[in-house]
Design a protein around this motif. Structure first.
Motif, PDB file in Angstrom:
ATOM      1  N   ASN A 141      -1.067 -53.706  23.886  1.00 37.51           N
ATOM      2  CA  ASN A 141      -2.125 -54.235  24.743  1.00 37.51           C
ATOM      3  C   ASN A 141      -2.325 -53.346  25.968  1.00 37.51           C
ATOM      4  O   ASN A 141      -3.437 -53.152  26.419  1.00 37.51           O
ATOM      5  N   ARG A 142      -1.265 -52.800  26.493  1.00 34.07           N
ATOM      6  CA  ARG A 142      -1.380 -51.912  27.643  1.00 34.07           C
ATOM      7  C   ARG A 142      -2.052 -50.597  27.277  1.00 34.07           C
ATOM      8  O   ARG A 142      -2.668 -49.950  28.104  1.00 34.07           O
ATOM      9  N   ALA A 143      -1.926 -50.191  26.035  1.00 35.11           N
ATOM     10  CA  ALA A 143      -2.508 -48.916  25.591  1.00 35.11           C
ATOM     11  C   ALA A 143      -4.027 -49.007  25.459  1.00 35.11           C
ATOM     12  O   ALA A 143      -4.696 -47.994  25.342  1.00 35.11           O
ATOM     13  N   GLN A 144      -4.584 -50.200  25.446  1.00 32.10           N
ATOM     14  CA  GLN A 144      -6.031 -50.427  25.373  1.00 32.10           C
ATOM     15  C   GLN A 144      -6.657 -49.904  24.086  1.00 32.10           C
ATOM     16  O   GLN A 144      -7.824 -49.571  24.063  1.00 32.10           O
ATOM     17  N   SER A 145      -5.877 -49.827  23.024  1.00 35.99           N
ATOM     18  CA  SER A 145      -6.445 -49.398  21.746  1.00 35.99           C
ATOM     19  C   SER A 145      -5.843 -50.201  20.591  1.00 35.99           C
ATOM     20  O   SER A 145      -5.370 -49.620  19.617  1.00 35.99           O
ATOM     21  N   PRO A 146      -5.863 -51.525  20.682  1.00 38.67           N
ATOM     22  CA  PRO A 146      -5.229 -52.307  19.623  1.00 38.67           C
ATOM     23  C   PRO A 146      -5.939 -52.203  18.272  1.00 38.67           C
ATOM     24  O   PRO A 146      -5.296 -52.311  17.233  1.00 38.67           O
ATOM     25  N   VAL A 147      -7.242 -51.980  18.252  1.00 32.43           N
ATOM     26  CA  VAL A 147      -7.970 -51.871  16.984  1.00 32.43           C
ATOM     27  C   VAL A 147      -7.527 -50.618  16.233  1.00 32.43           C
ATOM     28  O   VAL A 147      -7.210 -50.667  15.042  1.00 32.43           O
ATOM     29  N   ALA A 148      -7.484 -49.498  16.919  1.00 30.01           N
ATOM     30  CA  ALA A 148      -7.045 -48.250  16.290  1.00 30.01           C
ATOM     31  C   ALA A 148      -5.583 -48.351  15.865  1.00 30.01           C
ATOM     32  O   ALA A 148      -5.200 -47.869  14.799  1.00 30.01           O
ATOM     33  N   TYR A 149      -4.773 -48.997  16.701  1.00 30.95           N
ATOM     34  CA  TYR A 149      -3.366 -49.170  16.375  1.00 30.95           C
ATOM     35  C   TYR A 149      -3.215 -50.012  15.111  1.00 30.95           C
ATOM     36  O   TYR A 149      -2.423 -49.681  14.232  1.00 30.95           O
ATOM     37  N   ALA A 150      -3.993 -51.090  14.993  1.00 33.98           N
ATOM     38  CA  ALA A 150      -3.923 -51.965  13.815  1.00 33.98           C
ATOM     39  C   ALA A 150      -4.315 -51.207  12.552  1.00 33.98           C
ATOM     40  O   ALA A 150      -3.660 -51.335  11.513  1.00 33.98           O
ATOM     41  N   ASP A 151      -5.374 -50.421  12.638  1.00 33.97           N
ATOM     42  CA  ASP A 151      -5.809 -49.640  11.478  1.00 33.97           C
ATOM     43  C   ASP A 151      -4.738 -48.642  11.054  1.00 33.97           C
ATOM     44  O   ASP A 151      -4.460 -48.464   9.870  1.00 33.97           O
ATOM     45  N   THR A 152      -4.124 -48.006  12.030  1.00 32.28           N
ATOM     46  CA  THR A 152      -3.076 -47.026  11.745  1.00 32.28           C
ATOM     47  C   THR A 152      -1.867 -47.709  11.113  1.00 32.28           C
ATOM     48  O   THR A 152      -1.313 -47.214  10.122  1.00 32.28           O
TER      49      THR A 152
END
Length: 165
Positions: free
Chosen positions: A52-63
């Motif tokens: 959440n702190r990284a501000q990229s949860p969508v990209a993280y989920a896909d990865t």
């Protein structure tokens, strides 16, 4: 057991549909796709504060989804299939035969080739996004895309020409 943060629950509800669609394309099986999404969301929950702190949860989920899929395919037990049926579709589509032929062709490719093709062409991601998700260089993604498309054409052979015509 602690309660899940509200922002995680909101994220999981919003992204489970797109994650499931991608998982279906990768696995070719409705039930395996559900398991893959569940495992992805569980991994995300364990490290949600950092994500959440990284501000990229969508990209993280896909990865996480793609890497979990590739990791599962490496296991010897991943080749066991309960049936030869394709998963049920949501509804009739004008190009159902072509879609089923493509899904069958994707199922015959290696997991890496399938992941590259699904991310690049079905999910319409850039070379750079695909490379980042798969931890490959953009050049490798381009080469693998080209070769995987050729393998898919070889696998489908005359069947593809009949469906397109």
């Amino acid at each position: 057991m602690r309660e899940a943060p509200a922002d995680y629950l909101e994220f999981a509800a919003a992204r489970s549909g797109p994650l499931f669609r991608t998982a279906c394309l990768l696995t070719g099986d409705w039930h395996l796709a559900e398991d893959l999404v569940q495992e992805t969301l569980a991994k995300m929950y364990r490290s949600w504060r950092r994500i959440n702190r990284a501000q990229s949860p969508v990209a993280y989920a896909d990865t996480v989804l793609v890497r979990t899929f590739v990791s599962q395919r490496r296991r010897r037990s991943s080749t066991e299939r309960p049936s030869d049926r394709m998963p049920d579709t949501a509804g009739p589509e004008p190009d159902a035969e072509l879609r089923m032929a493509l899904l069958d062709g994707l199922a015959r490719l290696t997991s890496r080739d399938r992941a590259v093709l699904v991310l690049r062409y079905w999910e319409d991601r850039s070379v750079e996004e695909t490379a980042q998700a798969l931890r490959l260089s953009p050049g490798v993604v381009r080469t693998r895309s080209m070769r995987a498309l050729q393998r898919l054409r070889d696998v489908l052979g005359a069947e593809l020409a009949d469906l397109i015509a």
